[in-house]
Design an enzyme around this catalytic site. Sequence first.
Site, PDB file in Angstrom:
ATOM      1  N   SER A  63      31.314 -11.778 -21.077  1.00 54.21           N
ATOM      2  CA  SER A  63      30.616 -12.746 -20.159  1.00 54.21           C
ATOM      3  C   SER A  63      31.181 -14.092 -19.990  1.00 54.21           C
ATOM      4  CB  SER A  63      29.577 -12.893 -20.970  1.00 54.21           C
ATOM      5  OG  SER A  63      28.115 -11.200 -21.254  1.00 54.21           O
ATOM      6  N   LYS A  66      31.612 -14.771 -16.080  1.00 52.95           N
ATOM      7  CA  LYS A  66      31.192 -15.007 -15.397  1.00 52.95           C
ATOM      8  C   LYS A  66      30.949 -16.194 -15.379  1.00 52.95           C
ATOM      9  CE  LYS A  66      27.750 -11.914 -17.751  1.00 52.95           C
ATOM     10  NZ  LYS A  66      26.621 -12.123 -18.910  1.00 52.95           N
ATOM     11  N   TYR A 191      31.166  -5.943 -11.696  1.00 50.32           N
ATOM     12  CA  TYR A 191      30.970  -6.931 -12.521  1.00 50.32           C
ATOM     13  C   TYR A 191      32.183  -6.032 -14.367  1.00 50.32           C
ATOM     14  CZ  TYR A 191      28.041  -7.524 -16.660  1.00 50.32           C
ATOM     15  OH  TYR A 191      27.308  -8.427 -17.347  1.00 50.32           O
ATOM     16  N   TYR A 243      22.843 -18.100 -23.786  1.00 53.91           N
ATOM     17  CA  TYR A 243      21.037 -16.960 -23.633  1.00 53.91           C
ATOM     18  C   TYR A 243      20.078 -17.628 -23.920  1.00 53.91           C
ATOM     19  CZ  TYR A 243      25.705 -13.844 -22.940  1.00 53.91           C
ATOM     20  OH  TYR A 243      26.862 -13.236 -22.819  1.00 53.91           O
ATOM     21  N   VAL A 261      30.298 -11.027 -26.130  1.00 54.56           N
ATOM     22  CA  VAL A 261      29.952 -10.255 -26.427  1.00 54.56           C
ATOM     23  C   VAL A 261      31.699  -9.510 -27.150  1.00 54.56           C
ATOM     24  CG1 VAL A 261      28.011  -9.520 -26.156  1.00 54.56           C
ATOM     25  CG2 VAL A 261      29.657  -8.088 -24.909  1.00 54.56           C
TER      26      VAL A 261
END
Length: 307
Positions: A63, A66, A191, A243, A261
Amino acid sequence: MDYNAILQEIAEEVKPLMGQGKVADYIPALANINPNQFAMTITLFDGTQYSVGSADTLFSIQSISKLYTFTLALKHYGYELYKRIGREPSGNPFNSLVQLEYEHGIPRNPFINAGAIVVTDALMDHHPQSDIAYNEIRDFIRLIADETTIDRDEIVARSEMEHGYRNLALANLMKSFGNINNDILDVVQTYFNHCAIEMNTKMLSRSMLYLANHGTDPINGEVYITPQQAKRINAVMLTCGHYDASGDFAFHVGLPGKSGVGGGIVAVIPKQMGIAVWSPALNGQGNSLVGTHALELFTTKTGLSIF
Ligand code: GLN
C-alpha cells in the site's frame, strides 16, 4: 546529530519486539517471508543516507504504492479528483466494504483499498491498457526514487489476483455506483501490479524527498507537484496513512506516514528528510509492528516530529 548512532540504538531497542505481530498471510508469497528482519534508512536533502539493518533487501511495497498513484492522479486531475474520493479517515480496516455501500461508492480517502482502486481507475482513464498504466506508475516511482531497476514481483501480482475476492468486490460495488470507468479486472490487476512493486528502505526513503520539500526534489530541483498538492498529500498521510490506526500513529510517531502490508512504512520530516523502515510482522491493523516502534523511537530520540 549522530544519525548512525541513533539508528544503531533503535535497531538494538526493537530487538525484543521481534517475534511479535504476524506477517500478511493472504497470499503465499507474503506468508513465507521471514518475520525477523529489520531495516531503516533516512535520506537527507543533499542525498546523504544513513541506514541500519537489511537496507538493500527488496520487499513488497504494497500500500505504500498508493502514495505514488495518488500523487500521479493529482498531477493529472488536480482538485477534480475529489469528486471521486474523499479525504477523511475511514476508521475502518483498509479492505472494508461497509462504508462504501452507505456512502454511495465514494471511498473515504485514497489510501484505503477502495480509494486506491478508484485512483488506479482514474490513471487508466489516461492509459486504458493495464500494462501501459502500470508502466506509467512504475516509471514515476523510478524517477522519484532515482533508481531505474524498480519493478514488480510478477508472482506476487498474479497471486494477489488469484486471492483478490475482496478487492474485486470493492471494485464491483463502486462500479455499480458509477465510480469505476474501466474494466473491473483490468483496474484491479493494475492495482495489484503496483502493490507488487519491490523496493528497499534506501529507495523508499529517497523517494519521499519531494514530499518533504513542497513537491520539488531537493537533489535535482525537479518539480513533481505544486506546494499545495504536497501539503495535501502529507495531510492525508497524517490522517489516513495507517487506516484505522492513523490516530495512533500520529499520537506515537507524530509524522505523516504511509504503511503497506509488506511491512514497510515511509514517513516525512518536512524540510529535513525522508524515512523508510521495514519489518514484515504486522500489528492488528496491518501496519509493521516493529517499524512503528522504530519510528516512534526515532522521533523521540531526535526531537524531530511535526508537532
Ligand atoms: N495488496 C494489498 C491488498 O490489496 C494491499 C493492502 C495493504 O498494503 N494494506 O489487500
